[in-house]
Design a protein around this motif. Structure first.
Motif, PDB file in Angstrom:
ATOM      1  N   GLN A 100       0.823  -1.201   0.000  1.00  0.00           N
ATOM      2  CA  GLN A 100       0.000   0.000   0.000  1.00  0.00           C
ATOM      3  C   GLN A 100       0.862   1.258   0.000  1.00  0.00           C
ATOM      4  OE1 GLN A 100      -2.344  -0.836   3.527  1.00  0.00           O
ATOM      5  NE2 GLN A 100      -4.129  -1.397   2.288  1.00  0.00           N
ATOM      6  N   TYR A 101       1.934   1.243   0.783  1.00  0.00           N
ATOM      7  CA  TYR A 101       2.825   2.395   0.844  1.00  0.00           C
ATOM      8  C   TYR A 101       3.496   2.629  -0.507  1.00  0.00           C
ATOM      9  CZ  TYR A 101       6.817   5.316   2.115  1.00  0.00           C
ATOM     10  OH  TYR A 101       7.753   6.324   2.166  1.00  0.00           O
ATOM     11  N   VAL A 102       3.939   1.560  -1.137  1.00  0.00           N
ATOM     12  CA  VAL A 102       4.623   1.663  -2.428  1.00  0.00           C
ATOM     13  C   VAL A 102       3.719   2.282  -3.482  1.00  0.00           C
ATOM     14  CG1 VAL A 102       5.455   0.253  -4.357  1.00  0.00           C
ATOM     15  CG2 VAL A 102       6.297  -0.179  -2.044  1.00  0.00           C
ATOM     16  N   MET A 103       2.432   1.948  -3.448  1.00  0.00           N
ATOM     17  CA  MET A 103       1.513   2.423  -4.469  1.00  0.00           C
ATOM     18  C   MET A 103       1.033   3.851  -4.233  1.00  0.00           C
ATOM     19  SD  MET A 103       1.671   0.041  -6.527  1.00  0.00           S
ATOM     20  CE  MET A 103       0.545   0.790  -7.709  1.00  0.00           C
ATOM     21  N   ARG A 104       1.543   4.510  -3.220  1.00  0.00           N
ATOM     22  CA  ARG A 104       1.179   5.913  -2.999  1.00  0.00           C
ATOM     23  C   ARG A 104       1.759   6.825  -4.077  1.00  0.00           C
ATOM     24  NH1 ARG A 104       1.960   6.899   3.554  1.00  0.00           N
ATOM     25  NH2 ARG A 104       0.314   5.446   4.248  1.00  0.00           N
ATOM     26  N   GLY A 105       2.887   6.444  -4.639  1.00  0.00           N
ATOM     27  CA  GLY A 105       3.484   7.290  -5.662  1.00  0.00           C
ATOM     28  C   GLY A 105       4.843   6.776  -6.078  1.00  0.00           C
ATOM     29  N   PRO A 106       5.398   7.326  -7.168  1.00  0.00           N
ATOM     30  CA  PRO A 106       6.697   6.852  -7.661  1.00  0.00           C
ATOM     31  C   PRO A 106       7.841   7.127  -6.698  1.00  0.00           C
ATOM     32  CG  PRO A 106       5.970   8.813  -8.851  1.00  0.00           C
ATOM     33  CD  PRO A 106       4.812   8.362  -8.025  1.00  0.00           C
ATOM     34  N   LEU A 107       7.759   8.214  -5.904  1.00  0.00           N
ATOM     35  CA  LEU A 107       8.826   8.518  -4.955  1.00  0.00           C
ATOM     36  C   LEU A 107       8.914   7.430  -3.888  1.00  0.00           C
ATOM     37  CD1 LEU A 107      11.000  10.492  -4.051  1.00  0.00           C
ATOM     38  CD2 LEU A 107       9.267  11.680  -2.684  1.00  0.00           C
ATOM     39  N   GLN A 108       7.742   7.039  -3.348  1.00  0.00           N
ATOM     40  CA  GLN A 108       7.735   5.983  -2.340  1.00  0.00           C
ATOM     41  C   GLN A 108       8.208   4.659  -2.925  1.00  0.00           C
ATOM     42  OE1 GLN A 108       5.408   8.193  -2.881  1.00  0.00           O
ATOM     43  NE2 GLN A 108       4.580   9.021  -0.973  1.00  0.00           N
ATOM     44  N   ALA A 109       7.707   4.327  -4.127  1.00  0.00           N
ATOM     45  CA  ALA A 109       8.085   3.062  -4.756  1.00  0.00           C
ATOM     46  C   ALA A 109       9.581   3.033  -5.067  1.00  0.00           C
ATOM     47  CB  ALA A 109       7.275   2.847  -6.025  1.00  0.00           C
ATOM     48  N   GLY A 110      10.084   4.110  -5.650  1.00  0.00           N
ATOM     49  CA  GLY A 110      11.500   4.157  -5.980  1.00  0.00           C
ATOM     50  C   GLY A 110      12.388   4.114  -4.758  1.00  0.00           C
ATOM     51  N   GLY A 111      11.971   4.823  -3.687  1.00  0.00           N
ATOM     52  CA  GLY A 111      12.759   4.818  -2.451  1.00  0.00           C
ATOM     53  C   GLY A 111      12.852   3.434  -1.838  1.00  0.00           C
ATOM     54  N   VAL A 112      11.707   2.758  -1.740  1.00  0.00           N
ATOM     55  CA  VAL A 112      11.708   1.403  -1.167  1.00  0.00           C
ATOM     56  C   VAL A 112      12.523   0.462  -2.036  1.00  0.00           C
ATOM     57  CG1 VAL A 112      10.259  -0.598  -0.612  1.00  0.00           C
ATOM     58  CG2 VAL A 112       9.519   1.696   0.047  1.00  0.00           C
ATOM     59  N   ALA A 113      12.358   0.552  -3.357  1.00  0.00           N
ATOM     60  CA  ALA A 113      13.093  -0.326  -4.266  1.00  0.00           C
ATOM     61  C   ALA A 113      14.595  -0.108  -4.137  1.00  0.00           C
ATOM     62  CB  ALA A 113      12.640  -0.093  -5.700  1.00  0.00           C
ATOM     63  N   ALA A 114      15.027   1.143  -4.059  1.00  0.00           N
ATOM     64  CA  ALA A 114      16.452   1.443  -3.975  1.00  0.00           C
ATOM     65  C   ALA A 114      17.043   0.993  -2.649  1.00  0.00           C
ATOM     66  CB  ALA A 114      16.678   2.945  -4.173  1.00  0.00           C
ATOM     67  N   VAL A 115      16.358   1.300  -1.545  1.00  0.00           N
ATOM     68  CA  VAL A 115      16.888   0.964  -0.220  1.00  0.00           C
ATOM     69  C   VAL A 115      16.962  -0.544  -0.011  1.00  0.00           C
ATOM     70  CG1 VAL A 115      16.438   1.107   2.262  1.00  0.00           C
ATOM     71  CG2 VAL A 115      16.174   3.141   0.830  1.00  0.00           C
ATOM     72  N   THR A 116      15.882  -1.249  -0.351  1.00  0.00           N
ATOM     73  CA  THR A 116      15.872  -2.692  -0.125  1.00  0.00           C
ATOM     74  C   THR A 116      16.859  -3.421  -1.038  1.00  0.00           C
ATOM     75  OG1 THR A 116      13.963  -2.879  -1.628  1.00  0.00           O
ATOM     76  CG2 THR A 116      13.517  -2.784   0.744  1.00  0.00           C
ATOM     77  N   THR A 117      17.089  -2.896  -2.232  1.00  0.00           N
ATOM     78  CA  THR A 117      18.082  -3.515  -3.111  1.00  0.00           C
ATOM     79  C   THR A 117      19.491  -3.261  -2.595  1.00  0.00           C
ATOM     80  OG1 THR A 117      16.615  -3.173  -5.014  1.00  0.00           O
ATOM     81  CG2 THR A 117      18.911  -3.683  -5.488  1.00  0.00           C
ATOM     82  N   ALA A 118      19.700  -2.111  -1.979  1.00  0.00           N
ATOM     83  CA  ALA A 118      21.025  -1.779  -1.454  1.00  0.00           C
ATOM     84  C   ALA A 118      21.361  -2.561  -0.197  1.00  0.00           C
ATOM     85  CB  ALA A 118      21.117  -0.279  -1.184  1.00  0.00           C
ATOM     86  N   VAL A 119      20.349  -2.905   0.602  1.00  0.00           N
ATOM     87  CA  VAL A 119      20.584  -3.629   1.857  1.00  0.00           C
ATOM     88  C   VAL A 119      20.796  -5.113   1.556  1.00  0.00           C
ATOM     89  CG1 VAL A 119      19.602  -4.291   4.087  1.00  0.00           C
ATOM     90  CG2 VAL A 119      19.233  -1.982   3.187  1.00  0.00           C
ATOM     91  N   PRO A 120      21.849  -5.720   2.089  1.00  0.00           N
ATOM     92  CA  PRO A 120      22.091  -7.142   1.832  1.00  0.00           C
ATOM     93  C   PRO A 120      20.904  -8.018   2.229  1.00  0.00           C
ATOM     94  CG  PRO A 120      24.000  -6.133   2.879  1.00  0.00           C
ATOM     95  CD  PRO A 120      22.903  -5.112   2.916  1.00  0.00           C
ATOM     96  N   LEU A 121      20.600  -9.001   1.390  1.00  0.00           N
ATOM     97  CA  LEU A 121      19.564 -10.013   1.609  1.00  0.00           C
ATOM     98  C   LEU A 121      18.137  -9.473   1.502  1.00  0.00           C
ATOM     99  CD1 LEU A 121      21.115 -12.062   4.556  1.00  0.00           C
ATOM    100  CD2 LEU A 121      21.342 -12.433   2.093  1.00  0.00           C
ATOM    101  N   LEU A 122      17.970  -8.187   1.148  1.00  0.00           N
ATOM    102  CA  LEU A 122      16.626  -7.641   0.975  1.00  0.00           C
ATOM    103  C   LEU A 122      16.347  -7.290  -0.493  1.00  0.00           C
ATOM    104  CD1 LEU A 122      16.106  -5.303   4.077  1.00  0.00           C
ATOM    105  CD2 LEU A 122      15.334  -7.651   3.741  1.00  0.00           C
TER     106      LEU A 122
END
Length: 288
Positions: A6-28
């Protein structure tokens, strides 16, 4: 996980932020891939690719500086399969696209990451020479090549398996938010066409005869058949309105029997592509 979707679908900024952070963190990295898949499935390929660029940067960082292509390979798998699924509404075509990319990945790994494979091969050779000398002696000079092919296939096949899982997770998120029950219905109906089933079977049988990596071809060509067989089991349980304990028993048996049951399931999926077992069964309860 629903709250995250639900948070991701609020907008491209939220989706991009989550995608970038979780990809950068090991095992996420798998979360980032699933987020990109959700955006592609819901908002379209163009917006999904824009969000995917956010995840692509840390994935390239892991691939280049960390010499770990896992995040990049899984992200590309999910982006491809989600795009095909969005455009065609066909899991069959999405799985074929993922399998094709897995073959390309298997061919590219030795070229792009020769050092990584060499280290894995040397570790495997040392292990067999130390703990399983009989196998090492039997294979002789072929031991290194066998281990190299195994490692290559395992890496490419694992990326495919995770990519399929994350594409399914993204589809489940989409259904949970906008079409409750839709993913369950879609998965229960998954069945390969006879032509695709034959192509998968022929690839597994004839590929090794052409000197190709037998394990890689068996993994990538067997994945669509195996997933179709799992969908068949789920579909029968749903059609007959059986208890969820049957699925628990099925997965316990799958864990215990391993490859033996997997081979049987692949054969069952091939047969189902021709006979349509679910279509021949009567649903439980009175007909509507």
């Amino acid at each position: 996980m629903r709250a995250l979707a639900q948070y991701v679908m609020r907008g491209p900024l939220q989706a991009g932020g989550v995608a970038a952070v979780t990809t950068a963190v090991p095992l996420l990295f798998w979360i980032g891939a699933a987020v990109v898949g959700l955006v592609i499935l819901r908002l379209g390929i163009s917006q999904g690719l824009n969000v995917g660029l956010w995840a692509l940067l840390p994935a390239l960082g892991w691939s280049w500086f960390g010499q770990d292509p896992t995040a990049l390979a899984v992200l590309l798998q999910v982006m491809l399969m989600a795009s095909i699924l969005r455009a065609t509404l066909s899991w069959e075509r999405a799985l074929l696209g993922g399998s094709f990319l897995a073959i390309v990945t298997g061919l590219m790994l030795p070229v792009i990451y020769p050092g990584l494979l060499d280290d894995l091969v040397q570790a495997g050779v040392s292990f067999y020479e130390q703990y399983n000398a009989e196998v090492a002696q039997t294979l002789g000079s072929d031991l290194e090549q066998v281990i190299r092919d195994t490692m290559n296939a395992s890496m490419a096949g694992s990326y495919l398996a995770i990519g399929v899982g994350m594409t399914m997770l993204a589809r489940a998120w989409q259904a949970g938010l906008y079409n409750p029950g839709g993913f369950r219905k879609e998965f229960h109906a998954l069945r390969l066409s006879p032509a695709v089933a034959v192509v998968c079977a022929v690839t597994m049988v004839l590929g090794p005869m052409l000197g190709l990596n037998a394990m890689l071809l068996a993994w990538v060509a067997g994945t669509p058949l195996f997933l179709a067989s799992v969908a068949l089991v789920h579909g029968i349980v749903g059609l007959k309105k059986l208890s969820g304990q049957w699925l628990v028993l099925f997965y316990v048996a799958l864990a215990l029997l391993g490859p033996s049951l997997m081979i049987l399931l692949v054969v069952l999926a091939f047969v189902d592509s021709w006979l349509d077992i679910r279509g021949r069964m009567k649903p439980a309860g009175p007909a509507e």
